[in-house]
Design a protein around this motif. Structure first.
Motif, mmCIF file in Angstrom:
data_model
loop_
_atom_site.group_PDB
_atom_site.id
_atom_site.type_symbol
_atom_site.label_atom_id
_atom_site.label_comp_id
_atom_site.label_asym_id
_atom_site.label_seq_id
_atom_site.Cartn_x
_atom_site.Cartn_y
_atom_site.Cartn_z
ATOM 1 N N LEU A 74 81.038 64.531 65.805
ATOM 2 C CA LEU A 74 80.526 65.710 64.922
ATOM 3 C C LEU A 74 78.867 66.210 65.368
ATOM 4 C CD1 LEU A 74 81.946 64.464 61.565
ATOM 5 C CD2 LEU A 74 82.755 66.409 63.016
ATOM 6 N N LEU A 75 78.142 65.104 65.604
ATOM 7 C CA LEU A 75 76.749 65.526 65.883
ATOM 8 C C LEU A 75 76.807 66.455 67.244
ATOM 9 C CD1 LEU A 75 74.918 62.180 65.140
ATOM 10 C CD2 LEU A 75 74.631 64.608 63.792
ATOM 11 N N ALA A 76 77.442 65.886 68.206
ATOM 12 C CA ALA A 76 77.502 67.067 69.448
ATOM 13 C C ALA A 76 77.985 68.250 69.138
ATOM 14 C CB ALA A 76 78.452 65.936 70.429
ATOM 15 N N ARG A 77 79.048 68.271 68.265
ATOM 16 C CA ARG A 77 79.534 69.743 67.947
ATOM 17 C C ARG A 77 78.405 70.482 67.361
ATOM 18 N NH1 ARG A 77 84.372 69.586 64.238
ATOM 19 N NH2 ARG A 77 85.498 68.390 65.984
ATOM 20 N N ILE A 78 77.557 69.929 66.336
ATOM 21 C CA ILE A 78 76.509 70.602 65.655
ATOM 22 C C ILE A 78 75.657 71.072 66.718
ATOM 23 C CG2 ILE A 78 74.692 70.162 63.896
ATOM 24 C CD1 ILE A 78 76.601 68.261 62.457
ATOM 25 N N LYS A 79 75.170 70.074 67.634
ATOM 26 C CA LYS A 79 74.200 70.561 68.693
ATOM 27 C C LYS A 79 74.582 71.787 69.355
ATOM 28 C CE LYS A 79 72.145 65.926 69.041
ATOM 29 N NZ LYS A 79 71.966 64.733 69.778
ATOM 30 N N ALA B 282 81.235 71.105 59.979
ATOM 31 C CA ALA B 282 81.066 69.677 60.574
ATOM 32 C C ALA B 282 80.274 68.922 59.474
ATOM 33 C CB ALA B 282 80.231 69.940 61.743
ATOM 34 N N LEU B 283 79.242 69.309 58.938
ATOM 35 C CA LEU B 283 78.613 68.690 57.933
ATOM 36 C C LEU B 283 79.060 68.114 56.704
ATOM 37 C CD1 LEU B 283 75.179 70.652 57.989
ATOM 38 C CD2 LEU B 283 75.616 68.152 58.894
ATOM 39 N N ILE B 284 80.139 69.092 56.151
ATOM 40 C CA ILE B 284 81.123 68.544 55.155
ATOM 41 C C ILE B 284 82.057 67.501 55.483
ATOM 42 C CG2 ILE B 284 82.933 69.143 53.776
ATOM 43 C CD1 ILE B 284 81.415 72.264 53.731
ATOM 44 N N MET C 265 81.365 65.486 58.155
ATOM 45 C CA MET C 265 80.699 64.057 58.457
ATOM 46 C C MET C 265 80.409 63.534 56.817
ATOM 47 S SD MET C 265 77.172 63.229 60.140
ATOM 48 C CE MET C 265 77.766 63.721 61.898
ATOM 49 N N SER C 266 80.105 64.094 55.925
ATOM 50 C CA SER C 266 79.585 63.497 54.528
ATOM 51 C C SER C 266 80.962 62.860 54.094
ATOM 52 C CB SER C 266 79.241 64.522 53.621
ATOM 53 O OG SER C 266 79.990 65.761 53.431
ATOM 54 N N THR C 267 82.289 63.616 54.113
ATOM 55 C CA THR C 267 83.577 63.206 53.395
ATOM 56 C C THR C 267 83.874 61.815 54.190
ATOM 57 O OG1 THR C 267 84.172 65.440 53.090
ATOM 58 C CG2 THR C 267 85.803 63.876 53.044
ATOM 59 N N ILE C 268 83.858 61.903 55.544
ATOM 60 C CA ILE C 268 84.321 60.480 56.208
ATOM 61 C C ILE C 268 83.248 59.712 56.086
ATOM 62 C CG2 ILE C 268 84.577 59.551 58.471
ATOM 63 C CD1 ILE C 268 85.060 62.546 59.629
ATOM 64 N N ALA C 269 81.969 59.810 56.007
ATOM 65 C CA ALA C 269 80.986 58.573 55.675
ATOM 66 C C ALA C 269 81.105 58.018 54.289
ATOM 67 C CB ALA C 269 79.577 59.570 55.540
ATOM 68 N N ALA C 270 81.582 58.979 53.251
ATOM 69 C CA ALA C 270 81.798 58.753 51.865
ATOM 70 C C ALA C 270 83.131 57.707 51.996
ATOM 71 C CB ALA C 270 81.916 59.819 51.016
ATOM 72 N N GLU C 271 84.159 58.102 52.654
ATOM 73 C CA GLU C 271 85.249 57.456 52.714
ATOM 74 C C GLU C 271 85.276 56.063 53.786
ATOM 75 O OE1 GLU C 271 87.757 57.773 50.637
ATOM 76 O OE2 GLU C 271 87.094 59.597 49.607
ATOM 77 N N THR C 272 84.405 56.029 54.275
ATOM 78 C CA THR C 272 84.187 54.680 54.975
ATOM 79 C C THR C 272 83.466 53.430 54.340
ATOM 80 O OG1 THR C 272 83.556 56.220 57.187
ATOM 81 C CG2 THR C 272 83.081 53.949 57.433
ATOM 82 N N VAL C 273 82.972 53.846 52.809
ATOM 83 C CA VAL C 273 82.682 52.800 52.021
ATOM 84 C C VAL C 273 83.727 52.672 51.073
ATOM 85 C CG1 VAL C 273 80.924 52.332 50.346
ATOM 86 C CG2 VAL C 273 80.291 53.708 52.329
ATOM 87 N N ALA C 274 84.050 51.368 50.778
ATOM 88 C CA ALA C 274 85.183 51.010 50.001
ATOM 89 C C ALA C 274 84.907 51.652 48.604
ATOM 90 C CB ALA C 274 85.383 49.441 49.667
#
Length: 460
Positions: A283-288, A307-309, A311-320
């Motif tokens: 996602l960071l590569a896509r943003i760049k 892309a940022l949305i 990333m934020s969704t996946i980051a949140a759902e990676t936490v139990a």
């Protein structure tokens, strides 16, 4: 109070986009749920003490009418023809405390699955100690109380206030063995399980089968939504509120619903943390790439937003969900809900001979003796039986400091006051019970700390 500072520091860091290194260090600390729980509960314990003292001072001052007007301030909520009405005392005890018991449920679930209660070899000592710490106080209470109308309060001296107890034990710092702190936490969690069962089985009103079936149906619906991967927090909150409405009419105390919801909160993340770095890199590569190809006439890049949305969704759902919800609700519970509960329930007027009357009541002494003597005797006896049957004490822990820790377990504010409100309707029994809780908690804190300090000095 360190946790409170962390909470506000995180808030300002997010606003200013600074302090990345600080946030990373804090994130590492949050990965240890036990450490985070203890820190928040210690800070919350200090706030609870302030709330209790404030309630006692105001209730025995010329401004006592303001206090009682505040506690009994009427609040009504209507949904069409459906009306729920009650004073502030009701809304705190029957609604807001559902959040407290929800967190109790999540804490028990985590400790049983992956925490201190998951190790079968070391589990027997806190189990036996907690059982002893519940049974002996009840026996002392039933022996000492001589008022037949007061025997329904037998569950009051069973409870331990983990926030105050951990706050007290933290005053001794590193002089207290780490294993003793963990053992206190494990005992308190098992104690909470016992208190929840007591509330559910013995302090319920007439059961409404229809309302109870509605609650069970909504809990099944939540389970199905979890199973099929529905992640909308709003959906779960809405269903939980509807379930609370039915629970309040079912005869089973609504706080039991909070515990059930805590048990049902998923403890595994939707996405595996092992895959997040690779996804984030892509996602960071896509943003760049999007930034390189960005049109100067169109500075707002919608592709980057997407892309940022993601990333934020996946980051949140990676936490139990269990850990995520705990982190959100724990400060609100520790710093607002429980202190307000303590404030509206601890205001006892002991003027005009009321204190003298309480000191002549068997209820006061039954509860005070049950907490102050019953807890340390029961916990120490239970731990001794566990050791005699083959279990081992935690490293650097002995029966002397277990007895001192058991005295701290005699501090019984939150759940003890809660059961008092369920057990008694008579204002004199309520007053006597609360006086007994306050006396026992005060003495337990002082003598428990003194004993642990003496034993820690003798072990140097």
């Amino acid at each position: 109070m360190a946790n409170n500072n962390d909470f506000f520091d995180d808030f300002f860091d997010m606003l200013t986009f600074k302090g990345q290194a600080t946030r990373k260090a804090r994130l590492n600390r949050f990965t240890n749920p036990l450490q985070q729980f203890i820190k928040t509960e210690i800070a919350g314990g200090i706030i609870i003490l302030i709330a209790v003292l404030s309630a006692l001072i105001i209730a025995n001052s010329p401004f006592d009418s303001i206090y009682y007007d505040f506690v009994h301030f009427k609040i009504k909520l209507s949904f069409g023809n459906f009306l729920i009405s009650g004073d502030l005392h009701y809304w705190i005890n029957d609604a807001a405390m559902v959040i407290f018991f929800f967190l109790v449920g999540t804490e028990i679930k985590r400790e049983v699955l992956i925490g201190e209660l998951s190790d079968k070899k070391s589990l027997m000592v806190p189990i036996f100690a907690a059982l002893g710490g519940m049974i002996i106080p009840v026996i002392i209470f039933l022996i000492m109380v001589n008022n037949p109308d007061a025997t329904s309060g037998w569950g009051i001296p069973m409870a331990t206030d983990i926030a105050i107890a951990l706050g007290a034990i933290a005053l001794l710092g590193k002089r207290v063995p780490p294993g003793l702190k963990v053992m206190l936490l494990a005992i308190a969690i098992i104690d909470d399980i016992g208190s929840i069962l007591v509330i559910a089985l013995f302090y319920t009103e007439t059961i409404s089968v229809i309302a109870l079936l509605a609650v069970l149906s909504l809990l099944i619906l939540i389970s199905l939504l979890n199973y099929y991967g529905i992640r909308s927090m709003f959906t779960y909150i809405l269903i939980a509120i509807i379930a609370w409405i039915f629970a309040s009419k079912s005869g089973v105390h609504p706080t039991i619903l909070g515990v059930a919801l805590g048990f049902m909160t998923p403890w595994k993340p939707w996405y595996s943390p092992n895959f997040f770095p690779d996804i984030a890199d892509k996602l960071l590569a896509r943003i760049k790439d999007n930034l390189k190809n960005q049109d100067d006439d169109d500075p707002h890049n919608h592709k980057n937003d997407q892309a940022l949305i993601s990333m934020s969704t996946i980051a949140a759902e990676t936490v139990a969900p269990l850990q995520r919800v705990e982190k959100i609700l724990l400060p609100w519970s520790a710093f607002l809900i429980v202190p307000i509960f303590a404030f509206v329930n601890a205001g006892i007027n002991v003027t005009g001979g009321a204190l003298s009357a309480s000191l002549n009541s068997s209820v006061t002494y039954a509860i005070a003796f049950g907490l102050f003597f019953g807890k340390p005797i029961g916990i120490t006896l239970g731990a001794w039986i566990a050791v005699k049957t083959g279990s081992k004490l935690p490293r650097s822990v002995n029966f002397t400091n277990i007895f001192g820790m058991g005295m701290l377990a005699g501090i019984g504010f939150t759940v003890a006051l809660f059961i008092t409100e369920l057990a008694y309707v008579d204002e004199f029994l309520l007053r006597d019970a609360k006086v007994g809780i306050l006396i026992a908690s005060f003495l337990a804190a002082i003598f428990g700390l003194m004993m642990l300090k003496i034993t820690s000095n003798s072990n140097k």
